[in-house]
Design a protein around this motif. Structure first.
Motif, PDB file in Angstrom:
ATOM      1  N   PHE A 121      12.441  11.567  10.303  1.00 15.46           N
ATOM      2  CA  PHE A 121      11.402  11.775   9.752  1.00 15.46           C
ATOM      3  C   PHE A 121      10.650  12.701   9.087  1.00 15.46           C
ATOM      4  N   TYR A 144      12.823   8.930   5.941  1.00 14.93           N
ATOM      5  CA  TYR A 144      11.991   8.377   5.530  1.00 14.93           C
ATOM      6  C   TYR A 144      10.666   9.871   5.974  1.00 14.93           C
ATOM      7  N   TRP A 146       7.055  11.309   4.207  1.00 14.47           N
ATOM      8  CA  TRP A 146       5.536  10.831   4.480  1.00 14.47           C
ATOM      9  C   TRP A 146       4.765  12.024   4.278  1.00 14.47           C
ATOM     10  N   VAL A 160      12.000   6.012   0.980  1.00 16.63           N
ATOM     11  CA  VAL A 160      12.499   6.079   1.634  1.00 16.63           C
ATOM     12  C   VAL A 160      13.444   6.232   1.478  1.00 16.63           C
ATOM     13  N   THR A 173      10.545  -0.733   3.814  1.00 18.80           N
ATOM     14  CA  THR A 173      11.771  -0.865   4.901  1.00 18.80           C
ATOM     15  C   THR A 173      11.156  -0.588   6.065  1.00 18.80           C
ATOM     16  N   GLY A 176      11.612   0.538   9.360  1.00 14.07           N
ATOM     17  CA  GLY A 176      11.274   2.338   9.150  1.00 14.07           C
ATOM     18  C   GLY A 176       9.876   2.789   9.752  1.00 14.07           C
ATOM     19  N   GLN A 192       4.674   2.038   0.652  1.00 13.33           N
ATOM     20  CA  GLN A 192       5.613   3.322  -0.123  1.00 13.33           C
ATOM     21  C   GLN A 192       6.555   2.207  -1.550  1.00 13.33           C
TER      22      GLN A 192
END
Length: 229
Positions: A121, A144, A146, A160, A173, A176, A192
């Motif tokens: 992440f 991932y 973000w 992702v 995902t 995810g 996403q």
């Protein structure tokens, strides 16, 4: 010949996004040693073979490998079973029992974060930096990426990248989102890819539910190596 249902899972409110999925409700007709070849031939992010409509036993394949658990295939299959008049309230992928339900326009599945693949992440300062990404940071096989869109409203912008599985970018995902919600400890809504929307719920037993909208885009007959409209 078998019937192939093609879905888009985690579709956004404006109809954009959604991850393609192939589902065979008559998956038991496919010998185990042919399923990987079928998934490779179809080349969707995942293809599901439902082995038992009553129990929800199923197998999930990417074009390259079988998966014990994956979010968007389970959400899509639960929705399709419901649409076709089957219960669909429990699914049995290899990882274990997955409760599922359809609540208005949102289909939910409940999974364990530890069933999700290992991923890194990576937080960025703003959604604009997420939008500007052209790939993952060097050396990260499952990234991932973000940023908060609105932290007070628990809205997240994410993209992702999974080069370790030869997937440059995954549109939506579910596994995810399950792992991320557990990691951050909050019930987030994730925007996403180009327009996919994933919603999460936390449970006291440590499990996480992920839900989203599903649409059917095509139904056709299939024999290995050939699709028939």
């Amino acid at each position: 010949m078998s019937t192939l249902h093609v879905l888009k899972v985690f579709v956004g409110a404006d109809g954009r996004g959604g991850n393609p999925l192939g589902v065979f409700l008559d998956g038991a007709d496919f010998p185990s040693d042919q399923r990987q070849a079928v998934a490779t031939d179809l080349n969707y992010s995942e293809t599901v073979f439902v082995d038992d409509l009553a129990t929800g036993e199923l197998k999930i394949f990417t074009p390259a490998a079988e998966l014990p658990f994956a979010g968007h295939p389970l959400v899509g299959t639960a929705w399709l079973l419901h649409q076709e008049g089957h219960a669909g309230d429990t699914l049995w992928p290899p990882a274990g029992l997955v409760p599922a339900c359809v609540d208005s326009d949102i289909t939910w599945i409940k999974g364990r974060p530890e069933w999700s693949p290992r991923m890194k992440f990576i937080q960025y300062d703003s959604p604009s930096k997420i939008n500007a990404l052209t790939g993952p940071p060097d050396g990260v096989g499952f990234a991932y990426c973000w940023a908060w869109e609105d932290e007070a409203q628990e809205r997240v912008r994410a993209r992702v990248f999974i080069p370790e599985h030869n997937i440059h970018e995954d549109e939506a995902t579910g596994s995810g989102a399950v792992a991320f919600a557990a990691y951050i400890g909050r019930e987030v809504t994730v925007h996403q890819g180009v327009g996919s929307l994933l919603t999460t719920r936390l449970h006291d037993d440590g499990a996480v539910s992920v839900g989203g909208a599903v649409t059917l885009t095509d139904t056709r007959l299939y024999t290995i190596g050939t699709t028939i409209d």
